[in-house]
Scaffold this active site. Sequence first.
Site, PDB file in Angstrom:
ATOM      1  CG  ASN A   1      -0.209  -0.124   2.505  1.00  0.00           C
ATOM      2  OD1 ASN A   1       1.033  -0.106   2.506  1.00  0.00           O
ATOM      3  ND2 ASN A   1      -0.934  -0.226   3.613  1.00  0.00           N
TER       4      ASN A   1
ATOM      5  CG  HIS B   1      27.972 -22.281 -36.252  1.00  0.00           C
ATOM      6  ND1 HIS B   1      26.684 -22.760 -36.139  1.00  0.00           N
ATOM      7  CD2 HIS B   1      28.404 -22.666 -37.485  1.00  0.00           C
ATOM      8  CE1 HIS B   1      26.361 -23.407 -37.247  1.00  0.00           C
ATOM      9  NE2 HIS B   1      27.375 -23.368 -38.071  1.00  0.00           N
ATOM     10  CG  ASN B   2      25.017 -20.494 -38.608  1.00  0.00           C
ATOM     11  OD1 ASN B   2      25.861 -20.524 -39.503  1.00  0.00           O
ATOM     12  ND2 ASN B   2      24.105 -21.424 -38.477  1.00  0.00           N
TER      13      ASN B   2
ATOM     14  CD  GLU C   1      29.584 -19.724 -40.219  1.00  0.00           C
ATOM     15  OE1 GLU C   1      29.540 -20.471 -41.203  1.00  0.00           O
ATOM     16  OE2 GLU C   1      29.054 -19.995 -39.125  1.00  0.00           O
TER      17      GLU C   1
ATOM     18  CG  ASP D   1      26.651 -18.709 -44.453  1.00  0.00           C
ATOM     19  OD1 ASP D   1      27.399 -19.156 -45.306  1.00  0.00           O
ATOM     20  OD2 ASP D   1      25.930 -19.406 -43.719  1.00  0.00           O
TER      21      ASP D   1
ATOM     22  CG  HIS E   1      21.829 -20.943 -42.273  1.00  0.00           C
ATOM     23  ND1 HIS E   1      23.180 -21.117 -42.090  1.00  0.00           N
ATOM     24  CD2 HIS E   1      21.270 -22.176 -42.119  1.00  0.00           C
ATOM     25  CE1 HIS E   1      23.425 -22.393 -41.822  1.00  0.00           C
ATOM     26  NE2 HIS E   1      22.286 -23.046 -41.835  1.00  0.00           N
TER      27      HIS E   1
ATOM     28  CD  GLU F   1      29.463 -21.615 -45.120  1.00  0.00           C
ATOM     29  OE1 GLU F   1      28.373 -21.884 -45.632  1.00  0.00           O
ATOM     30  OE2 GLU F   1      29.774 -21.896 -43.955  1.00  0.00           O
TER      31      GLU F   1
ATOM     32  CE  LYS G   1      37.769 -20.513 -41.137  1.00  0.00           C
ATOM     33  NZ  LYS G   1      37.530 -21.218 -42.382  1.00  0.00           N
TER      34      LYS G   1
ATOM     35  CB  SER H   1      36.213 -26.063 -41.554  1.00  0.00           C
ATOM     36  OG  SER H   1      36.582 -24.740 -41.293  1.00  0.00           O
TER      37      SER H   1
ATOM     38  NE  ARG I   1      34.294 -21.805 -38.497  1.00  0.00           N
ATOM     39  CZ  ARG I   1      33.297 -22.265 -39.258  1.00  0.00           C
ATOM     40  NH1 ARG I   1      33.543 -23.157 -40.207  1.00  0.00           N
ATOM     41  NH2 ARG I   1      32.066 -21.834 -39.080  1.00  0.00           N
TER      42      ARG I   1
ATOM     43  CB  ILE J   1       9.269 -22.456  -1.386  1.00  0.00           C
ATOM     44  CG1 ILE J   1       8.320 -21.322  -0.997  1.00  0.00           C
ATOM     45  CG2 ILE J   1      10.659 -22.277  -0.790  1.00  0.00           C
ATOM     46  CD1 ILE J   1       8.448 -20.733   0.331  1.00  0.00           C
TER      47      ILE J   1
ATOM     48  CG  ASP K   1      11.544 -28.610  -2.950  1.00  0.00           C
ATOM     49  OD1 ASP K   1      11.297 -27.806  -2.045  1.00  0.00           O
ATOM     50  OD2 ASP K   1      10.660 -29.294  -3.517  1.00  0.00           O
TER      51      ASP K   1
ATOM     52  CG  ASP L   1       9.135 -31.691 -10.206  1.00  0.00           C
ATOM     53  OD1 ASP L   1       8.575 -32.752  -9.843  1.00  0.00           O
ATOM     54  OD2 ASP L   1       8.531 -30.725 -10.697  1.00  0.00           O
TER      55      ASP L   1
END
Length: 756
Positions: free
Chosen positions: A150, A306-307, A336, A338, A351, A385, A434, A520, A547, A649, A651, A706
């Site tokens: 409040n 990568h990518n 990288e 592409d 890609h 690439e 590269k 690679s 690589r 809560i 565990d 769990d």
Amino acid sequence: MAFIGSGLRIQGDDNLQSMLVGTVMRKIKSRNWKKQRYFKLQDDCMTIWYKSKKAGNAHSTFSVSDVEAVREGHQSEVLLSIADEFPADRCFTLVFRGRRGNLDLVAESADEAQSWISGMRKLIENLENMGEREKLDQWIGDWFKKADKNNDGRMNFKEVQDLLKMMNVDMNEHHAHRLFTMADKSQSGTLEDDEFVLFYKMLTQREDVLRVFQEFSADGQKLSQSDLEDFLKEEQLEGDNIQQHAKQLIDCYEPSDTAKLLNAMTFDGFLMYLGSAEGSIFNPQHRAVFQDMSQPLCHYFISSSHNTYLMEDQLRGQSSVEGYIRALNRGCRCVEVDCWDGANGEPIVYHGHTFTSKILFKDVVNAVGNYAFKVSEYPVILSIENHCSVEQQRVMAQHLNRILGDKLLKSTLDGKAPIGLPSPEDLKGKILLKAKKIGGLEESVNGMVEDSLTGEVSDEDEVAEIDEDNLHRESVRRRIKKSKQRLSKELSDYVIYCKSVHFSSFKHSRIHSKFYEVASFTESKARKQLREAGAEFVHHNSRQLTRVYPSGFRTDSSNFSPQEMWNSGCQIVALNFQTAGEGMDLNDGLFSQNGRNGYVLKPSFMREAEKRFDPETPQKRDGYQPLVLTIQVISGQQLPKVNIKEGSIVDPLVRVEIHGVPMDQAKQETRYIENNGFNPVWYDTLRFTIHTPELAMVRFVVEDYDKTSKNDFVGQYTLPLSCMQQGYRHIHLLSKDGTSIPPSSLFVHIRITGLK
């Protein structure tokens, strides 16, 4: 409240004053999504509150501590897309930690934008400079705000009970009421200000640390300087200048001036020290650059992405220059790109053959040029690439030269044909290409390359994996037909120390390969090699770069474990930085040392060609000295809630994982503690034998147990065994995204001994 916003001097700061009043700004998500929002800094100077201008109560908040940086002007793709509509001096971007999206804003005027830019930067700087005590006050203040429903600046018992649930504390009503009454000094039936601080301190009383304190304190009240020296020597195993260090710790962490005059440390000071960076598990001497940076490039593990252009998965994810900015800001040193032919003669990056969105090659080069050396001055490798026609390859070369200028490495360092790879130190501030190259480095240096020579198609074209994994015979046949591709001399000439080549065999490499050639491997091809010829692989990697990148089947952009590739000395182990999880935890852990500069020196037995180390049989190497790592998991502090279900809560249990050579791979767990995420206590001891300590990584994972389904992730922390401090240490947990979640921590005791 007295403790809220402590350490901030907002009086007299016009920017913060105007942020407290609030401002209407446009939140921008795209060219077509621009909505007005009312933004305001809360009185705690820690939270930004914003809501739609339309009626209704819905509002959002975020913490200043979540903001990593403020970018001025059109420095995001979204703001660049509306540059014609709003001038740069009204635009700015809030960049959040982890993988959360940016917030792009346009203010009504340049002055208002500047006010928010300067104000936010001041708030971020204040947070970074906050001492341990101020951080604690801040944290207590945050809880008070959440619980004071409040907003009357005081808290009744019902609000305190709700707060305990929020804080992950399962406490019976009688005990909670007893603490409440003890803290309510004014007997008003509510807690305010200092009374709440007292309540919080009673709640967070650290019996586990008190036990250690009293063991070393001669009078049970304080640690004299000599008591503290005994503790540092016997428990923390510190050897050098212990006397001086003890005095320094008292000066730095002891809050009581009286104790300081006596050269002593109270329990509060001891707790502050153990919770600080010096009391953490990570050795502070390994934080800055401490390794020799003058060895050949192939002698380092290199943080690699990568990518890099993808923000999500690799089938239909969004491509963005933001991917490059984020990776480089995390210390990544190999990204990288592409490249494919685009419209209007402009090469694009995406890609190939998928539904991922496309970005311009020149925008990527701009981002790399701007961000390459913000967090590390050591070289960046652009892994290209190349699927472009000769014409668009020429355009690529022009963009690289025009945008990067002297940062682009265009010739060998001394202009002569070299005999080995240069070092990260030699290449500081340089961006290396590269890619495929016409002929060898020797011919380029001597100017013997003709213009129209053809080279093969880019070998690390990930379509090639289909060939390797025998997926579709049809596409394999299609690929073989188009296996020749012409290269432009301009682009080829910029490839100096990293020429992409096809890998035949280790025997072939030993006889024919040059130090500047880089092969690679997909993860499956690399695994096959390291199983069949581990020592050969390590030997190969002591002479040249390799690589490794994820399999094309990982369309969800998941990661493999980089550890098995590091075990064989592979330097450029490319991971999907956009995907959180164990792979990136290990990468972040390995590269958290040495100034986070993206280069980590390999152990000497992997750098010396004659050593013949085989990760499968570590006991056979010269200087084999196995260790025993003993970890006592003592307690946890204020673990975050993971289950949003009302009243649920945690565990918690702690799992310790060793990642290293196959013989060292191991996992052990503590018991789980029922219903206590606030201050669980275990005192469980876990023991590991480690055969190659130089390569071992240790990952601490906290999970919510769990019994009916998979445990929920709570937090983790990963570090190299070689960076671990012994003795009583706190581990400051990180979220799934690798960002800190203060004040969540584990308290442990670490011992590393020789194997008897």
